[in-house]
Design a protein around this motif. Structure first.
Motif, PDB file in Angstrom:
ATOM      1  N   GLU A  41       0.803  -1.218   0.000  1.00 29.46           N
ATOM      2  CA  GLU A  41       0.000   0.000   0.000  1.00 29.46           C
ATOM      3  C   GLU A  41       0.839   1.273   0.000  1.00 29.46           C
ATOM      4  N   SER A  42       2.149   1.141   0.295  1.00 32.96           N
ATOM      5  CA  SER A  42       3.035   2.303   0.255  1.00 32.96           C
ATOM      6  C   SER A  42       3.685   2.487  -1.108  1.00 32.96           C
ATOM      7  N   ARG A  43       3.445   1.546  -1.997  1.00 37.21           N
ATOM      8  CA  ARG A  43       4.140   1.588  -3.282  1.00 37.21           C
ATOM      9  C   ARG A  43       3.780   2.797  -4.147  1.00 37.21           C
ATOM     10  N   PRO A  44       2.507   3.210  -4.228  1.00 41.25           N
ATOM     11  CA  PRO A  44       2.193   4.357  -5.107  1.00 41.25           C
ATOM     12  C   PRO A  44       2.971   5.629  -4.776  1.00 41.25           C
ATOM     13  N   PRO A  45       2.907   6.156  -3.530  1.00 42.93           N
ATOM     14  CA  PRO A  45       3.674   7.375  -3.279  1.00 42.93           C
ATOM     15  C   PRO A  45       5.171   7.172  -3.381  1.00 42.93           C
ATOM     16  N   PHE A  98       2.993  11.367   0.570  1.00 46.66           N
ATOM     17  CA  PHE A  98       3.282  10.341   1.575  1.00 46.66           C
ATOM     18  C   PHE A  98       2.382  10.548   2.791  1.00 46.66           C
ATOM     19  N   PRO A  99       1.806   9.461   3.343  1.00 47.75           N
ATOM     20  CA  PRO A  99       1.041   9.587   4.582  1.00 47.75           C
ATOM     21  C   PRO A  99       1.965   9.913   5.744  1.00 47.75           C
ATOM     22  N   LEU A 100       1.404  10.444   6.823  1.00 50.60           N
ATOM     23  CA  LEU A 100       2.217  10.932   7.930  1.00 50.60           C
ATOM     24  C   LEU A 100       3.136   9.864   8.506  1.00 50.60           C
ATOM     25  N   GLU A 101       2.668   8.605   8.579  1.00 51.80           N
ATOM     26  CA  GLU A 101       3.464   7.558   9.221  1.00 51.80           C
ATOM     27  C   GLU A 101       4.763   7.262   8.478  1.00 51.80           C
TER      28      GLU A 101
END
Length: 499
Positions: free
Chosen positions: A277-281, A412-415
């Protein structure tokens, strides 16, 4: 200082905000890190074309330059000369990972202050260098300043900016880079005639904006996101009210607290970045930073004086031509600030790619046809080259230049934000290092074909933007999953729960 310029609502009606004077001051002060970065980009090419500098540190290059029948494409080909420029970016690559930890643990503001300290020490060593080791060490410390500054500032700008103006305010960082390049070009022009220490004045000039950043940073706030992330809840809410210029910030505050609580559950952000789920950004961030360098822009801006000498301008005329391109860079970035929150990110990426492609092809054709290994271009052809370099710089300055920094800072999400952005910055610095270290050798080996090399990359990046870069205009920085990635034809498959 909550008086504002323009009032508007954010993406949600609950997120009220005004563009306050205080936010404007914070943006300008923080963006001075970009001015220092741009000054270095612009100063390197001018200094490496100064005879006094070459005689002291690179006598072999100086002798080759003075030969009666010098090779137009190879006279500056020297690995140590290229190392003078590229060592900074290798150091910045390493520093960006330390800066990521500092930005998370101490905040964005202290990270910027550390950047200014590295800048000042590096400037002192480089401008006062008496041998190669001192010169390169100064460049390495300047690189640490670039790594810390480029990590903290775009995040700082994205986190304090209201969503509707985030693109324009973030591009102020790129605007200051272009102003730094312009100032450096002017400094090169005037110091080139100051013998024998003009190059010292040129390198030392970076100390002025570094001092401004150091002392100016005492006036700015920490971002609410960073404060809440470090459990300073009341201070975070008070700061949010200050920068938004309104009292009712409850909904945005709750959104930030929720994002920070989720971020705390992630114990290993780098491992999280490797998840599906982190691959797109991550792919978007790394790709945009890589492509930004393969537009060929830094090859042009690093070595603009050298390039213009190659096509037949004298030393002073070459430096003056670099001032002209620097001016075009600044004005075109202002155009980007105006357009980015109106036309959107994707339109500018695609338009800029088309414009740069045409210019690179025209320049390459003229040089291949009319510039031999020795001799110079005729005056009309040389003027055409300068004109197309300027049009090329325009296309970059309102598209891939600012958006290469903006889009990764807002997706990117905060985490994983500081860690993901650190990878993006390090990717930029790695490919900047590769281009800086290889460009003069590539110019010697490929000659005019180097412009066709970059043209091929521009085609690839245009197609990438067309099919894979989503639109982020007006989307809240913490809502990209639901409003960007899950809506995209390709990336939504990575967002499926349980995927």
């Amino acid at each position: 200082m909550a008086g504002g310029f323009v009032a508007f609502s954010g993406d949600s009606p609950a997120f009220q905000a005004k563009m306050t004077v205080y936010v404007f001051i914070c943006v300008v002060i923080a963006a001075f890190a970009g001015l220092i970065f741009g000054y270095d980009i612009g100063i390197s090419g001018g200094v490496t074309a100064m005879d006094d500098f070459l005689m002291k540190f690179f006598p072999a290059v100086y002798e080759r330059k003075k030969q009666a029948h010098e090779d137009n494409y190879c006279k500056y080909d020297n690995q140590f000369l290229q190392l003078f420029t590229s060592s900074l970016y290798l150091a910045a690559l390493v520093a960006s990972f330390f800066a990521s930890a500092t930005s998370s643990k101490l905040g964005r503001k202290p990270t910027m202050q550390l950047a200014s300290i590295f800048f000042l020490i590096g400037v002192g060593l480089a401008s006062g260098a008496v041998n190669m080791y001192m010169l390169i060490m100064g460049r390495i410390l300047l690189g640490f300043g670039v790594g810390f500054g480029n990590q903290a500032v775009p995040l700082f700008l994205s986190e304090i900016a209201p969503a509707k103006l985030r693109g324009g305010l973030n591009i102020v960082f790129q605007l200051m880079i272009t102003i730094g390049i312009l100032i450096a070009s002017a400094v090169n022009y005037f110091t080139s005639s100051i013998h024998p220490y003009g190059w010292r004045l040129a390198l030392g000039g970076a100390g002025i904006p570094a001092l401004f950043l150091l002392f100016g940073s005492l006036l700015i706030c920490e971002t609410p996101t960073s404060l809440i992330e470090r459990n300073k809840f009341e201070q975070g809410k008070a700061t949010l009210k200050k920068i938004r210029g309104v009292e009712d910030v409850d909904e945005e505050y709750k959104s930030l607290v929720q994002a920070c609580e989720f971020a705390r559950q992630v114990k290993d952000p780098y491992r999280r970045l490797m998840k599906r789920e982190s691959r797109p950004p991550l792919v978007i961030g790394l790709s945009l930073q890589m492509f930004q360098q393969f537009t060929g822009i830094n090859a042009v801006m690093f070595y603009a004086p050298v390039l213009f000498q190659t096509v037949g301008f004298g030393n002073d005329a070459a430096l003056l031509s670099a001032v002209i391109t620097g001016s075009v860079n600044v004005v075109s970035t202002l155009v980007g600030i105006y357009l980015v929150d109106r036309t959107g990110r994707r339109f500018l990426l695609l338009q800029g790619a088309g414009q740069m492609l045409i210019c690179q092809l025209v320049i390459g054709i003229i040089l291949a046809k009319d510039l031999g290994v020795t001799g110079t271009l005729g005056k009309p052809e040389a003027i055409v080259v300068v004109v197309f370099v300027c049009i090329y710089v325009m296309g970059f300055a309102w598209s891939w230049g600012p958006l290469g920094w903006l889009i990764p800072s807002e997706t990117f999400p905060l985490e994983t934000r500081t860690q993901g952005y650190a990878l993006a910055v390090s990717c930029n610095m790695f490919f900047t290092f590769v281009i800086a270290q290889a460009f003069l050798s590539m110019l010697c080996w490929m000659k005019a074909a180097i412009f066709f090399f970059f043209s091929g990359w521009i085609v690839k990046m245009g197609l990438f933007a067309l099919f894979y870069v989503p639109e982020t205009k007006g989307v809240s920085i913490d809502d990209t999953r639901d409003n960007v990635w899950t809506q995209h034809w390709y990336w939504k498959r990575f967002m499926l729960r349980g995927a």
